[in-house]
Each structure stands twice: as C-alpha cells, then as structure tokens.
Design an enzyme around this catalytic site. Structure first.
Site, PDB file in Angstrom:
ATOM      1  N   HIS A 104       0.927  -1.001   0.110  1.00 23.89           N
ATOM      2  CA  HIS A 104       0.139   0.148   0.061  1.00 23.89           C
ATOM      3  C   HIS A 104       0.803   1.129   0.116  1.00 23.89           C
ATOM      4  O   HIS A 104       1.817   1.366   0.976  1.00 23.89           O
ATOM      5  CB  HIS A 104      -0.944   0.001   1.318  1.00 23.89           C
ATOM      6  CG  HIS A 104      -1.806  -1.059   1.120  1.00 23.89           C
ATOM      7  ND1 HIS A 104      -2.322  -1.803   2.392  1.00 23.89           N
ATOM      8  CD2 HIS A 104      -2.519  -1.560   0.370  1.00 23.89           C
ATOM      9  CE1 HIS A 104      -3.165  -2.773   2.024  1.00 23.89           C
ATOM     10  NE2 HIS A 104      -3.450  -2.616   0.730  1.00 23.89           N
ATOM     11  N   HIS A 143       3.548  -3.975   6.434  1.00 24.27           N
ATOM     12  CA  HIS A 143       2.339  -3.141   6.245  1.00 24.27           C
ATOM     13  C   HIS A 143       2.259  -1.879   7.589  1.00 24.27           C
ATOM     14  O   HIS A 143       3.257  -1.942   8.097  1.00 24.27           O
ATOM     15  CB  HIS A 143       0.977  -3.582   6.076  1.00 24.27           C
ATOM     16  CG  HIS A 143       0.841  -4.446   4.827  1.00 24.27           C
ATOM     17  ND1 HIS A 143      -0.266  -4.060   4.048  1.00 24.27           N
ATOM     18  CD2 HIS A 143       1.299  -5.661   4.476  1.00 24.27           C
ATOM     19  CE1 HIS A 143      -0.064  -5.012   3.016  1.00 24.27           C
ATOM     20  NE2 HIS A 143       0.672  -5.968   3.440  1.00 24.27           N
ATOM     21  N   GLU A 152       2.169  -5.971  10.702  1.00 18.08           N
ATOM     22  CA  GLU A 152       1.800  -4.446  10.816  1.00 18.08           C
ATOM     23  C   GLU A 152       2.597  -3.747  11.711  1.00 18.08           C
ATOM     24  O   GLU A 152       2.885  -4.078  13.073  1.00 18.08           O
ATOM     25  CB  GLU A 152       0.225  -4.187  11.353  1.00 18.08           C
ATOM     26  CG  GLU A 152      -0.733  -5.076  10.369  1.00 18.08           C
ATOM     27  CD  GLU A 152      -1.348  -4.088   9.117  1.00 18.08           C
ATOM     28  OE1 GLU A 152      -0.896  -2.833   9.149  1.00 18.08           O
ATOM     29  OE2 GLU A 152      -1.837  -4.635   8.244  1.00 18.08           O
TER      30      GLU A 152
END
Length: 651
Positions: free
Chosen positions: A251, A383, A475
């Site tokens: 992303h 991420h 994450e």
C-alpha cells in the site's frame, strides 16, 4: 526547484565542458583584480578560502589549479564551483558530501612547498562507481572535471585521499556508539523512488560478491519493481538453500516497511563486509530477496503530501485505483468449496480462468510470476496502521462472518512464524503497548487474519494455496507514514525481528528427492500425515517443509515413481532444519491415476491462459510495429466463438 537549478547550470555551461578561458575588463586589470596576460602565473601556496570547501581537512591550496583557474576568484566564478554548490539539489542528497569533497580536491588541491598534491585516482574511481546511478537518474553526464585519468594521480605519485577527513569523522562517530549500536552507518531519512533505485544499485555494487539487483516487472506508470538479493552465490538457486522474500510498500501510503527494507539491505551489505558472524551465517546459508516497494506509484502520491498531511487512504492503491492486497486470485473460496472432498488437493490450487477477465494490476501479475519462478519457503509483507502480525487465512471460512477464526492446515507453524517476529520486536508482544485502538495485547501481538477482519484476494492466502510459501503480514505500527525523526527508533525496534524472521526459515525439515541413479526429481510431492497441505520439490529435487516440533510421518511421491514414507522426530531444541532425503524407484504408470495428487500441465502450470500480460507483437518488414491484438483475441479465435460487439468496438 531541481530543474531550475539544472537549467541554470546548463545555461552557464552550454558552450563547452572544458577549462574556462579567463578574461577581464581593462579597469579590473589596472586595479590588479585579474590579468589578460598569457604569461603563466607562478604556482604559489595560499590560504584555503573557498567557502564551499572549508571542511576538506587541509588549510593551504595552490593556484593556478589543475583546471587553469589562476586565482580564488577565478575558481569561485567557474562553472565547476557552481555545480558543486548546487549538486545537493541536483542529486537529492545522493553522493553528497563525498562528491563535493572530491570536487573540491580538484578545484583546490592541497599544497606543500609550492607544489600541488593531486587527489588519488582510486578514490575517484570508487566514487564514480557509487555515484554513476545518481547521475543517470537525472540524465546528466559525469562531470568532466572529475575525470579520474586527467585530474587524479596514483598512489605511486604521492596522491592524497580527499575523503580522509570525512572517514576520520565517521570513525570517531562510530567509536562513540554504545556496544549494542550498529557499526553500519545508515542515513535514516525518507527515500524517493529515484533515490531508492540508486541506493539499492549502489548497495549491490558495493557487495557484488553477495548481492545483485533485478526487476520483476513494472508498475502501472512504468516504474521498476526492483528486488535486491543477498546470497553467497547471487543470481542462482543453490541446492538445499532456502529462499526468503520480504515485501514492503504494497500500500503506497504505508512507507515504514519500505524504509526498513532499504535499511536492511544496507545493513546486510555493510555488516557482511565488516565481518559480522551472524550476518555472514545468514547470507551464506539463505537466499534473501527484498522488494522494498511493490507500489511505487502509490508512494509517489502519498509522498507528494508528506507524512503530516498524508491520510489513511491517499496513495494506498496503485495508479489504477486497485488495492493490490485485494487483487490476487481468490483461491481461499475455491479451497472452502472443495475442502470436504477427500482427494481434493489443498496446495498448488490453479488460478480460475475467470480471474483473467477481471482487472489484474501489473504489480500483482509481476509478483505472481515472481513467486512462481522461485521456490520461496517463507515470506513477510510489511504494512502499517496497527501493531500486530497476522497470518492466513485472511478470508473467513463463513461468507457472512467478518471476524471468524479461520486456520490453515499449518496453523501451528504460522503461529510460530508470527510469534518469531512479534517476540523479537521491541514492543509488539508487550502487554503495555498502545495498540492503535485494537486489543491485540490479549494474543501478545499476533492474530489469525480472518479473526481480525476478513477479505478475499489477499497475497498471503495466494502464497499459501498456490505455492509452497508461507507468508505472514506484519503491521509495523499506528503511523503509516512516520516522520524522519521516528525512522531510527523504528529501525531499532524491528532490526532484530527482521533478522530473526529470516533465520527462522531454518526449521522443520529439508532434503532431496532422487531416483536410484542420483538424479533429482522435480515436482515430487512431500506430504505430512495429518496435514492436508503438501510441498513440491524444486528443479534439483530439493524441498523444505516448515514443521513444528514433534513426530511426523513424511511421504514422498512422484508421478511414475514408487511411494516412500519415513517417520521423523523433531525435538524442541533444534536450531536448524533436519535433513530427510528420499530415493524413489521408477514404476510402470497405471492406466488410471488420481491426478488430484499431482500438479498437471493444464491446471497449476498453466498461467495466464488468455495471454493478458504475455502479449506478443508482430513487426512489418520495415520494422514498424503493428497494433497488438487485445488479450482476449486468441481466446475467441481458438474457441470459434464471435466476440461480443461491445468488445469489438474497443479494438
């Protein structure tokens, strides 16, 4: 600003790239400011007063210099000095201050006894090797006054190292670190796409004996998806050496993982060279592939606003507005539909034909080809937005349950992998850590993906169901685009976790499946009793199977060969993978074979059956390229079905 500086420089230097011809007005000559006389000035040592070169490490220089400047004023008004004064802006900080100091050594060489001491040619050559990519990025030729043969000397001629003072300062800074600080010097700043490409290429060039870079494809806007690889035999798969991949910036607005992987590449290169035994063991026994940015187009959009203005969604998708972590084939639904079938295979599930009729991002396609071409064992995708490690399945086993525990056949191994990263991270498994609003402290920083929230088309599920690779999603924290001041602390929190994760690939079992003549058998299947998820052998017959401690029954099979089973016990204290080889004998093929047990050429091996991305173009005799046929053209022409009018209108 960059192009304005470049335009100014080119305007001032458009006539030639040679030493400037000195002229002055009659009034200036009468006042003694300059001279039009062709008489050569006597070389004389003088005090160093070039403002942009005041930190070169010496105090006296000589004029005329090697470029023909007869005075300090001549040197400061020359095009070369102007280039040095704006080079930081031209190169976005690449190669600075090294290139400035080396340039100063030519403009104002040190002087002793009214004799010039030239800079060392070896320093110039090393600098050009490191900085050539930075000049290529701005489409600029290497400056003439840094010609290593014309303006530099060899060691035998009594040269000096213009970077000696800089190296001394770096050594002093390094010696001031506490013992637990890295000895590698890394600049903890955000890195643009051009800087990232240049930095990765320079890192590979510095460590060419253990590293190289390659592109797996291009983004929607044509940017390379550049991978840097580390191995003691870069560019080749070695028998029984496991392959690991790390992917960041899937992303575009989640940039911390991108930066950590860039730092990791620099760290591995430098520490291997410095003799760090742990890093040398990792690289000598593992092949590591680092894709720092899977979505460079999205990063461009996010970086345009910077970390203060960047929102949670701006730049997340690629240039086609596709979320890449929802764009992979949804093989999890296929698995759920068929999992009750006794002989249905839960590994190497083929891509459904209907997938190719959807919008497939070039970034997604490139990664799919990549993971099919290399026998990866494990992977991590970095991420941002939370502080937790999640693992497959990411898609709920119940269509209407968005938060439902959905384990794979390798639940215990996945938990081990997630636990490895979370426990080695400075704060991820700490119960007192702020969790960005979630309650992952109850599971000490790890969670099943679908139990957190469910989504189809994820990269981790695709890795698991289509290949041998086990991938977790990391994450890294609440802030997706942290400020530069946070980059070094984040590196300290994650460095040990990244290294521990890479090392964790050396667990379970590995081995080679051969025939009686000693030849490796490709695509042989290694199954474990009680786990309906098999792995297949690579080109040379080698395999890797991540397993938790305990007793396991392993079976090796291959089409046209006998079946061999072995009982294996893995103790809890094993620190490396156990070796289990198999020798299979050829047997006659039976008339009826359950092909569910084997990948066949018309299922798993068939990739992109409609040639959506693997297009080819025809060329006329005159060398003019004809317009390509649409990707669906071959499908309809081979099937004999006429394409619908709405498709023909777009041809």
């Amino acid at each position: 600003m960059l192009w304005g500086l470049l335009g100014l420089f080119l305007t001032l230097t458009e006539n030639c790239w040679c030493a400037p011809q000195q002229t002055c007005q009659p009034g200036d000559e009468l006042l003694g400011r300059c001279s039009n006389s062709v008489t050569e000035a006597t070389p004389t040592c003088t005090e160093m007063h070039l403002s942009y070169c005041n930190d070169v490490g010496y105090t006296r220089t000589i004029f005329p210099n090697t470029l023909g400047h007869r005075t300090r004023i001549d040197a400061e008004s020359g095009a070369e000095y102007l280039l040095l004064s704006v080079i930081h802006g031209l190169l976005n900080g690449e190669c600075s201050p090294d290139i400035r100091l080396v340039g100063c050594s030519v403009l104002a060489s040190p002087c002793r006894d009214n004799k010039m001491i030239k800079p060392c040619r070896s320093t110039c050559e090393a600098l050009r090797k490191d900085c050539a990519h930075a000049f290529e990025a701005i489409h600029m030729a290497w400056p003439y006054f840094l010609d290593c043969d014309r303006f530099f000397a060899s060691d035998r001629e009594g040269c000096f190292d213009p970077l000696a003072a800089l190296k001394a300062r770096q050594e002093l800074a390094r010696s001031s670190f506490s013992p637990d600080e890295p000895s590698t010097m890394i600049q903890f700043t955000h890195t643009t796409n051009s800087q990232m490409y240049s930095l990765l290429k320079r890192t590979a060039a510095k460590c060419s004996h253990i590293s190289h870079v390659y592109s797996i494809g291009r983004s929607t806007e044509g940017r390379h998806l550049l991978v840097i690889e580390f191995s003691n035999n870069p560019g080749q798969h070695e028998l029984l050496e496991p392959e690991v991949k790390l992917i960041g910036n899937m992303h575009g607005n989640e940039v911390l993982g991108r930066q950590l992987l860039i730092y990791l590449a620099q760290y591995l290169c430098s520490e291997y060279t410095l003799g760090n035994p742990r890093v040398q063991t990792i690289i000598n026994s593992t092949r590591i592939h680092i894709l720092a940015s899977m979505n460079p187009d999205g990063y461009e959009l996010a970086a345009a606003e910077g970390h203060l203005l960047n929102g949670w969604t701006n730049g997340r998708t690629n240039a086609q507005n596709i979320d890449l972590n929802r764009n992979f084939p949804d093989l999890t639904s296929v698995f759920y539909r068929n999992r009750r079938s006794r002989h249905y295979r839960t590994d190497h599930i083929p891509i459904p034909d209907g997938y190719w009729f959807e919008k497939v991002a070039p970034e997604t396609f490139a990664v799919m080809k990549w993971i099919r071409s290399i026998p990866f064992v494990q992977s991590a995708s970095l991420h941002g937005g939370e502080l937790v490690v999640s693992y497959p399945f990411d898609y709920s086993r119940h269509l209407h349950e968005e938060t439902m525990f959905s384990p794979t056949q390798d639940e215990r191994v996945f938990k081990q992998l997630a636990r490895t990263y979370a426990d080695a991270h400075a704060t991820m498994s700490d119960n007192d850590t702020d969790r960005c609003g979630a309650h992952f402290y109850r599971t000490k920083g790890i969670i099943n993906g679908a139990l957190w929230y469910s989504f189809p088309g994820g990269m981790s599920d695709f890795n698991y169901l289509h290949t041998n690779c086990l991938e977790i999603t990391v994450e890294l924290g609440c802030d997706k685009f942290p400020s530069e001041v946070e980059l070094y602390p984040e590196w300290k929190r994650n460095k040990e976790a990244l290294l521990s994760f890479i090392e964790s690939v050396h667990r379970g079992i590995k081995g080679v499946v051969k025939d009686v003549d000693g030849n490796g058998i490709k695509d042989a299947t290694i199954s474990v009793r009680g786990i309906r998820k098999d792995v297949t052998t690579a080109e040379g017959g080698d395999y890797w199977r991540l397993l938790s401690p305990g007793t396991h029954i392993l079976t090796a099979t291959a089409k046209g060969y006998s079946r061999v089973s072995k009982r294996v016990h893995l103790p809890h204290n094993m620190n490396k993978a156990g070796r289990v080889d198999f020798v299979l004998k050829k047997v006659p093929l039976k008339p009826v074979i359950d092909d569910h047990f084997f990948p066949t050429t018309d299922t798993w091996d068939r990739f992109d059956p409609y040639n959506q991305f693997e297009r080819y173009s025809e060329t006329d005799e005159g060398g003019i390229q004809r317009q390509e046929k649409p990707w669906w053209w071959s499908y309809f022409s081979q099937s004999g079905i006429s394409p619908p009018n709405w498709l023909l209108r777009n041809v």
